[in-house]
Design an enzyme around this catalytic site. Structure first.
Site, PDB file in Angstrom:
ATOM      1  N   VAL A  21     -18.547 -29.655  31.080  1.00  0.00           N
ATOM      2  CA  VAL A  21     -17.389 -28.820  31.422  1.00  0.00           C
ATOM      3  C   VAL A  21     -17.786 -27.712  32.404  1.00  0.00           C
ATOM      4  O   VAL A  21     -17.058 -27.429  33.363  1.00  0.00           O
ATOM      5  CB  VAL A  21     -16.735 -28.224  30.147  1.00  0.00           C
ATOM      6  CG1 VAL A  21     -15.447 -27.494  30.511  1.00  0.00           C
ATOM      7  CG2 VAL A  21     -16.435 -29.322  29.120  1.00  0.00           C
ATOM      8  N   GLU A 137      -7.173 -22.748  26.000  1.00  0.00           N
ATOM      9  CA  GLU A 137      -6.360 -23.947  26.277  1.00  0.00           C
ATOM     10  C   GLU A 137      -7.196 -25.227  26.215  1.00  0.00           C
ATOM     11  O   GLU A 137      -6.755 -26.261  25.703  1.00  0.00           O
ATOM     12  CB  GLU A 137      -5.718 -23.816  27.668  1.00  0.00           C
ATOM     13  CG  GLU A 137      -4.833 -24.981  28.063  1.00  0.00           C
ATOM     14  CD  GLU A 137      -3.614 -25.108  27.168  1.00  0.00           C
ATOM     15  OE1 GLU A 137      -2.749 -24.229  27.194  1.00  0.00           O
ATOM     16  OE2 GLU A 137      -3.542 -26.105  26.412  1.00  0.00           O
ATOM     17  N   VAL A 140      -8.079 -27.560  22.848  1.00  0.00           N
ATOM     18  CA  VAL A 140      -7.211 -28.548  22.198  1.00  0.00           C
ATOM     19  C   VAL A 140      -6.682 -29.530  23.243  1.00  0.00           C
ATOM     20  O   VAL A 140      -6.019 -29.139  24.202  1.00  0.00           O
ATOM     21  CB  VAL A 140      -6.022 -27.872  21.474  1.00  0.00           C
ATOM     22  CG1 VAL A 140      -5.137 -28.918  20.811  1.00  0.00           C
ATOM     23  CG2 VAL A 140      -6.520 -26.878  20.435  1.00  0.00           C
ATOM     24  N   GLY A 142      -8.066 -31.330  25.645  1.00  0.00           N
ATOM     25  CA  GLY A 142      -8.635 -31.367  26.993  1.00  0.00           C
ATOM     26  C   GLY A 142      -7.720 -30.803  28.062  1.00  0.00           C
ATOM     27  O   GLY A 142      -7.372 -29.630  28.043  1.00  0.00           O
ATOM     28  N   GLU A 198     -18.890 -34.933  21.703  1.00  0.00           N
ATOM     29  CA  GLU A 198     -19.542 -33.661  21.410  1.00  0.00           C
ATOM     30  C   GLU A 198     -21.059 -33.849  21.466  1.00  0.00           C
ATOM     31  O   GLU A 198     -21.554 -34.982  21.384  1.00  0.00           O
ATOM     32  CB  GLU A 198     -19.131 -33.185  20.010  1.00  0.00           C
ATOM     33  CG  GLU A 198     -17.663 -32.864  19.878  1.00  0.00           C
ATOM     34  CD  GLU A 198     -17.201 -31.813  20.892  1.00  0.00           C
ATOM     35  OE1 GLU A 198     -17.682 -30.678  20.859  1.00  0.00           O
ATOM     36  OE2 GLU A 198     -16.370 -32.152  21.751  1.00  0.00           O
ATOM     37  N   LYS A 213      -9.214 -29.044  16.084  1.00  0.00           N
ATOM     38  CA  LYS A 213      -8.078 -28.897  17.007  1.00  0.00           C
ATOM     39  C   LYS A 213      -6.763 -28.791  16.232  1.00  0.00           C
ATOM     40  O   LYS A 213      -5.879 -28.006  16.582  1.00  0.00           O
ATOM     41  CB  LYS A 213      -8.024 -30.090  17.960  1.00  0.00           C
ATOM     42  CG  LYS A 213      -9.219 -30.120  18.908  1.00  0.00           C
ATOM     43  CD  LYS A 213      -9.334 -31.474  19.581  1.00  0.00           C
ATOM     44  CE  LYS A 213     -10.477 -31.545  20.568  1.00  0.00           C
ATOM     45  NZ  LYS A 213     -10.825 -32.905  20.968  1.00  0.00           N
ATOM     46  N   GLY A 314     -13.441 -34.928  29.069  1.00  0.00           N
ATOM     47  CA  GLY A 314     -14.061 -35.227  30.364  1.00  0.00           C
ATOM     48  C   GLY A 314     -14.069 -34.007  31.272  1.00  0.00           C
ATOM     49  O   GLY A 314     -13.322 -33.047  31.070  1.00  0.00           O
TER      50      GLY A 314
HETATM   51  P1  NAP Z   1     -22.640 -30.045  27.144  1.00  0.00           P
HETATM   52  O1  NAP Z   1     -22.504 -30.976  28.268  1.00  0.00           O
HETATM   53  O2  NAP Z   1     -23.518 -30.392  26.003  1.00  0.00           O
HETATM   54  O3  NAP Z   1     -23.131 -28.633  27.752  1.00  0.00           O
HETATM   55  C1  NAP Z   1     -23.515 -27.559  26.950  1.00  0.00           C
HETATM   56  C2  NAP Z   1     -24.142 -26.472  27.817  1.00  0.00           C
HETATM   57  O4  NAP Z   1     -24.520 -25.398  26.966  1.00  0.00           O
HETATM   58  C3  NAP Z   1     -25.403 -26.922  28.554  1.00  0.00           C
HETATM   59  O5  NAP Z   1     -25.419 -26.403  29.858  1.00  0.00           O
HETATM   60  C4  NAP Z   1     -26.539 -26.317  27.742  1.00  0.00           C
HETATM   61  O6  NAP Z   1     -27.663 -25.913  28.492  1.00  0.00           O
HETATM   62  C5  NAP Z   1     -25.882 -25.058  27.204  1.00  0.00           C
HETATM   63  N1  NAP Z   1     -26.484 -24.667  25.938  1.00  0.00           N
HETATM   64  C6  NAP Z   1     -26.578 -25.388  24.799  1.00  0.00           C
HETATM   65  N2  NAP Z   1     -27.213 -24.691  23.859  1.00  0.00           N
HETATM   66  C7  NAP Z   1     -27.563 -23.510  24.419  1.00  0.00           C
HETATM   67  C8  NAP Z   1     -28.259 -22.373  23.961  1.00  0.00           C
HETATM   68  N3  NAP Z   1     -28.754 -22.320  22.735  1.00  0.00           N
HETATM   69  N4  NAP Z   1     -28.424 -21.346  24.802  1.00  0.00           N
HETATM   70  C9  NAP Z   1     -27.958 -21.422  26.072  1.00  0.00           C
HETATM   71  N5  NAP Z   1     -27.281 -22.471  26.573  1.00  0.00           N
HETATM   72  C10 NAP Z   1     -27.096 -23.499  25.749  1.00  0.00           C
HETATM   73  O7  NAP Z   1     -21.237 -29.675  26.506  1.00  0.00           O
HETATM   74  P2  NAP Z   1     -19.804 -29.842  27.177  1.00  0.00           P
HETATM   75  O8  NAP Z   1     -19.335 -31.239  26.953  1.00  0.00           O
HETATM   76  O9  NAP Z   1     -19.781 -29.275  28.517  1.00  0.00           O
HETATM   77  O10 NAP Z   1     -18.926 -28.955  26.162  1.00  0.00           O
HETATM   78  C11 NAP Z   1     -18.944 -27.553  26.224  1.00  0.00           C
HETATM   79  C12 NAP Z   1     -17.861 -27.008  25.302  1.00  0.00           C
HETATM   80  O11 NAP Z   1     -16.604 -27.522  25.698  1.00  0.00           O
HETATM   81  C13 NAP Z   1     -18.003 -27.413  23.834  1.00  0.00           C
HETATM   82  O12 NAP Z   1     -17.514 -26.373  23.023  1.00  0.00           O
HETATM   83  C14 NAP Z   1     -17.097 -28.622  23.720  1.00  0.00           C
HETATM   84  O13 NAP Z   1     -16.622 -28.816  22.413  1.00  0.00           O
HETATM   85  C15 NAP Z   1     -15.991 -28.190  24.630  1.00  0.00           C
HETATM   86  N6  NAP Z   1     -15.172 -29.274  25.186  1.00  0.00           N
HETATM   87  C16 NAP Z   1     -15.771 -30.345  25.779  1.00  0.00           C
HETATM   88  C17 NAP Z   1     -14.986 -31.334  26.340  1.00  0.00           C
HETATM   89  C18 NAP Z   1     -15.582 -32.534  27.003  1.00  0.00           C
HETATM   90  O14 NAP Z   1     -14.832 -33.431  27.357  1.00  0.00           O
HETATM   91  N7  NAP Z   1     -16.898 -32.595  27.196  1.00  0.00           N
HETATM   92  C19 NAP Z   1     -13.591 -31.229  26.289  1.00  0.00           C
HETATM   93  C20 NAP Z   1     -13.006 -30.114  25.687  1.00  0.00           C
HETATM   94  C21 NAP Z   1     -13.814 -29.153  25.136  1.00  0.00           C
HETATM   95  P3  NAP Z   1     -28.615 -26.959  29.268  1.00  0.00           P
HETATM   96  O15 NAP Z   1     -27.701 -27.631  30.259  1.00  0.00           O
HETATM   97  O16 NAP Z   1     -29.633 -26.103  29.903  1.00  0.00           O
HETATM   98  O17 NAP Z   1     -29.114 -27.894  28.218  1.00  0.00           O
HETATM   99  N1  HSE Z   2     -15.382 -34.608  22.085  1.00  0.00           N
HETATM  100  C1  HSE Z   2     -14.035 -34.236  22.365  1.00  0.00           C
HETATM  101  C2  HSE Z   2     -13.178 -35.484  22.379  1.00  0.00           C
HETATM  102  C3  HSE Z   2     -13.970 -33.540  23.683  1.00  0.00           C
HETATM  103  O1  HSE Z   2     -13.726 -36.589  22.451  1.00  0.00           O
HETATM  104  O2  HSE Z   2     -11.953 -35.357  22.299  1.00  0.00           O
HETATM  105  C4  HSE Z   2     -12.611 -32.980  23.995  1.00  0.00           C
HETATM  106  O3  HSE Z   2     -12.286 -31.947  23.119  1.00  0.00           O
END
Ligand code: NAP
Ligand code: HSE
Length: 442
Positions: A21, A137, A140, A142, A198, A213, A314
């Site tokens: 993200v 926003e 919940v 995406g 996740e 959510k 995504g």
């Molecule tokens: P991700 O790809 O795993 O990225 C997490 C980031 O946080 C990475 O840059 C990581 O650093 C950093 N991080 C993790 N632990 C850390 C720590 N202890 N100290 C400092 N930095 C740390 O996760 P993501 O998918 O982008 O998701 C981020 C958030 O958005 C989460 O809360 C997730 O639930 C939410 N979300 C995700 C999506 C989705 O589709 N992916 C959709 C809606 C909401 P490094 O890169 O250096 O490892």
């Molecule tokens: N892991 C979550 C999903 C990301 O698959 O819906 C979006 O919140």
């Protein structure tokens, strides 16, 4: 002659987390800078970024931005107006970052549903106290603007029920298995590679992410306190490819559905919240929600049924929701994070499910020997459960010596099905606990 007006000061953003993200937010802010500035009334610029590992190779160029190792102090920096938390996790660095940011009198945007489900009320109360924005926003569904839709577009309505497909990973797995007959683990790995899952995908497939959510959606919809602990949660880990095939033969698809509903008179309402795989009839709009798409149905007393649908996970869609929050903040919109002030949110006791009426799919894995079916049907008869249809998968199937018996009940109270399962507890005819899925009604 009047002096030319000063250009408006940009909104300066600190980005904590540079994963799926975080990278999406950088790409979006860079790609759409001009239109964002026009709509926000001033530019939105990233001033500082940070993540766990500074030396990691990233898909975006970070050289224009300062780096901050400690995200907890980001909100205290003079060059930051708002912190975007995209680290994840209910507690740990994400929560410390959120708390210090708000305490420093800065706005916070987050996509972190786990943190909002567990600590949203505390953070919202702090934000109200400090008169700063707390926006989530992207937490919940995406890219779907469902929080904005409920808080603003449907604000005049009493919402009576909200339900839908809230986890992109599970929906991707279920719909891909349905279309291709591919294996669960293989499709999960693909969803992870696409950035949907996740960090720990157990949160997705065990239903926890959808429950986070749902608890947030319920609070926004009903003006109730967030009560994640009261969500009755089960995921998709016990589903077999054969369940998907049986559901198909009976005229349904399987989808993980989160449902929240209030019961009782105003002022003495109870809150029902459940995440569970459901059988969805082919002709229901949610049956056609495939891949990582999410869909939320909200029933307002004047608006009628509202359907919000779009990409639920995504990089691009989630970044779109994050930046929409930033645009609101740049415009000076604060508002109560949960639509009404935290002190006015109602504490609604949990509503149990036993009296709920519905039809259910029951699946038994049983020893392949005479009398087993009679034992199951006797338990159902004694509990007052009436069977509408039944399929027994014959010998030589995937389960070897086990036989799968799947049935759909007529409408009745959920307590009757629970009673039948209680009567069967400990039976050596069953080779694993029965699986129950509700059938989604109108
Ligand atoms: P991700 O790809 O795993 O990225 C997490 C980031 O946080 C990475 O840059 C990581 O650093 C950093 N991080 C993790 N632990 C850390 C720590 N202890 N100290 C400092 N930095 C740390 O996760 P993501 O998918 O982008 O998701 C981020 C958030 O958005 C989460 O809360 C997730 O639930 C939410 N979300 C995700 C999506 C989705 O589709 N992916 C959709 C809606 C909401 P490094 O890169 O250096 O490892
Ligand atoms: N892991 C979550 C999903 C990301 O698959 O819906 C979006 O919140």
């Amino acid at each position: 002659m009047a002096e030319p007006a000063e250009p408006p000061a940009p909104l300066r953003v600190a980005l904590a987390g540079l994963g799926t993200v975080g990278a999406g937010v950088i790409r979006l802010i860079e790609a759409n800078a001009a239109l964002i500035a026009r709509r926000a009334g001033r530019p939105i610029v990233i001033s500082v970024v940070g993540a766990r590992d500074r030396s990691k190779k990233r898909p975006v160029d970070l050289s224009p931005y300062a780096w901050e190792d400690d995200m907890v102090v980001m909100g205290e920096r003079d060059d930051v107006d708002v912190v975007v938390e995209l680290v994840g996790g209910a507690d740990g660095p994400a929560l410390s970052c959120a708390r210090t940011t708000i305490e420093a009198g800065k706005a916070l945007v987050t996509a972190n549903k786990a943190m909002i489900a567990h600590h949203g009320l505390e953070l919202a109360a702090k934000a109200e106290d400090k008169r700063v924005a707390l926006k989530f926003e992207a937490a919940v569904a995406g890219g779907i603007p469902v929080i904005k839709g409920l808080r603003e577009g449907a604000a005049a309505n009493a919402i009576e029920r909200v339900y839908g497909i809230l986890n992109g990973t599970c929906n991707y797995i279920l719909s891909t298995m349905e279309d291709s007959g591919r294996d669960f683990a293989d499709v999960l790995a693909e969803a992870q590679a696409k950035g949907y899952a996740e960090a720990d995908p157990a949160f997705d497939i065990e239903g926890t992410d959808a429950a986070h959510k749902l608890s947030i959606l319920a609070a926004i919809s009903f003006g109730s306190r967030v009560d994640f602990g009261a969500v009755d949660t089960s995921g998709i880990t016990r589903l077999r490819a054969a369940d998907i095939a049986q559901a198909d033969a009976l005229g349904y698809v399987i989808r993980l559905i989160g449902m929240a509903e209030t019961e009782g008179a105003a002022g003495a309402q109870r809150l029902f919240q459940r995440v569970q795989p459901h059988l969805v009839p082919f002709d229901h709009p949610l049956a056609h929600v495939d891949g990582a798409t999410n869909a939320v149905v909200a029933e307002g007393n004047f608006s009628g049924r509202l359907l919000f649908q779009g990409a639920g996970a995504g990089e691009g869609p989630t970044a779109s929701a994050v930046v929409a929050d930033l645009i609101d903040i740049a415009r000076g919109e604060i508002g109560a994070p949960f639509s009404v002030p935290v002190a006015e949110l109602e504490a609604m006791p949990r509503a149990e499910s036993g009296h709920r009426m519905g039809r259910a799919y029951l699946r038994f894995m049983v020893a392949d020997r005479p009398g087993v079916l009679a034992e199951i049907t006797a338990a159902l008869r004694d509990a007052g459960v009436s069977i509408e249809s039944m399929i027994q998968k014959g010998r030589g199937g995937e389960a070897g010596e086990q036989v799968m018996v799947a049935m759909v009940t007529h409408e009745g109270p959920e307590s009757a099905v629970s009673e039948a399962l209680r009567l069967l507890e400990g039976s050596d005819s069953l080779t694993e606990p029965p699986l129950v899925m509700q059938i989604l009604g109108e």
